[in-house]
Design a protein around this motif. Structure first.
Motif, PDB file in Angstrom:
ATOM      1  N   GLU A   1      42.036  39.476  36.816  1.00 25.37           N
ATOM      2  CA  GLU A   1      41.913  38.122  36.274  1.00 25.37           C
ATOM      3  C   GLU A   1      40.457  37.652  36.354  1.00 25.37           C
ATOM      4  N   ARG A   2      39.822  37.898  37.496  1.00 24.30           N
ATOM      5  CA  ARG A   2      38.411  37.528  37.644  1.00 24.30           C
ATOM      6  C   ARG A   2      37.541  38.257  36.624  1.00 24.30           C
ATOM      7  N   LEU A   3      37.782  39.553  36.460  1.00 28.61           N
ATOM      8  CA  LEU A   3      36.994  40.330  35.506  1.00 28.61           C
ATOM      9  C   LEU A   3      37.226  39.857  34.073  1.00 28.61           C
ATOM     10  N   GLY A   4      38.479  39.574  33.720  1.00 29.22           N
ATOM     11  CA  GLY A   4      38.792  39.110  32.367  1.00 29.22           C
ATOM     12  C   GLY A   4      38.144  37.779  32.045  1.00 29.22           C
ATOM     13  N   ILE A   5      38.208  36.845  32.984  1.00 27.09           N
ATOM     14  CA  ILE A   5      37.577  35.539  32.766  1.00 27.09           C
ATOM     15  C   ILE A   5      36.070  35.709  32.634  1.00 27.09           C
TER      16      ILE A   5
END
Length: 187
Positions: free
Chosen positions: A72-76
């Motif tokens: 999720e952190r990487l996608g955002i």
């Protein structure tokens, strides 16, 4: 083996892998050990890449450790970086109207990307504008008929091109009923 849940390694593990207090830490040392090794090997590049989310989480009062997963952190972060690139490219394309662009430079790449993005936005604008005009030109007038006890829809404007195509396909020629007074100059 006894490990402290509040040690630096376990807190980093919870943050890195997004382990909430409800999921808990693993009970087996082998997967925990190899995940910790992987975490320490990729920690610095991961934090550098996901800086937008890390900064946001620092200022978010509702954030608690384990709220966000690694993906999720990487996608955002990827979304933020793409948005920043697009905005920079759009601004560069506008700036290029006023200054000379050197061939083979990073600025030229941004200008080309900005022109492509602007072109895409113009095409999307034209498509949406045509959709709106098409919808506007074929608006329907509807009312509730008390005698029939149902909604009745009456076309107020007809799309002439669509009607011609239907007539050509069905091999008939519809009769035209002109409405409006002769003094009306609108088409």
């Amino acid at each position: 083996m006894k490990l402290n849940k509040n040690s630096v390694t376990s807190r980093l593990y919870k943050w890195f892998y997004g382990v909430s207090k409800y999921e808990g830490l693993p009970n087996n040392l082998c997967p925990y050990f190899w995940k910790v090794v992987l975490m320490y090997l990729t920690f610095i590049p991961y934090v550098l890449f996901s800086i937008p989310v890390v900064i946001y989480d620092l200022f978010d009062k509702n954030y608690s450790n384990g709220d966000r997963k690694t993906g999720e952190r990487l996608g955002i972060s990827v979304g933020v970086y793409i948005a920043l690139f697009a905005i920079t490219a759009l601004i560069s394309a506008i700036v290029a109207l006023f200054i000379k662009v050197e061939s083979g430079s990073w600025f030229e790449f941004l200008v080309v990307g900005g022109c492509l993005i602007w072109s895409g936005l113009v095409v999307i604008g034209i498509i949406e504008g045509v959709k709106h005009l098409r919808e506007y030109s074929t608006t329907n007038e509807s009312y509730y008929d008390e005698q029939q006890h149902k909604w009745v829809t009456k076309k107020t404007k007809v799309n002439m091109t669509a009607e011609f195509i239907k007539a050509k396909y069905n091999k008939y020629c519809p009769k035209i009923d002109w409405v409006g007074n002769d003094n009306d100059t609108r088409g």
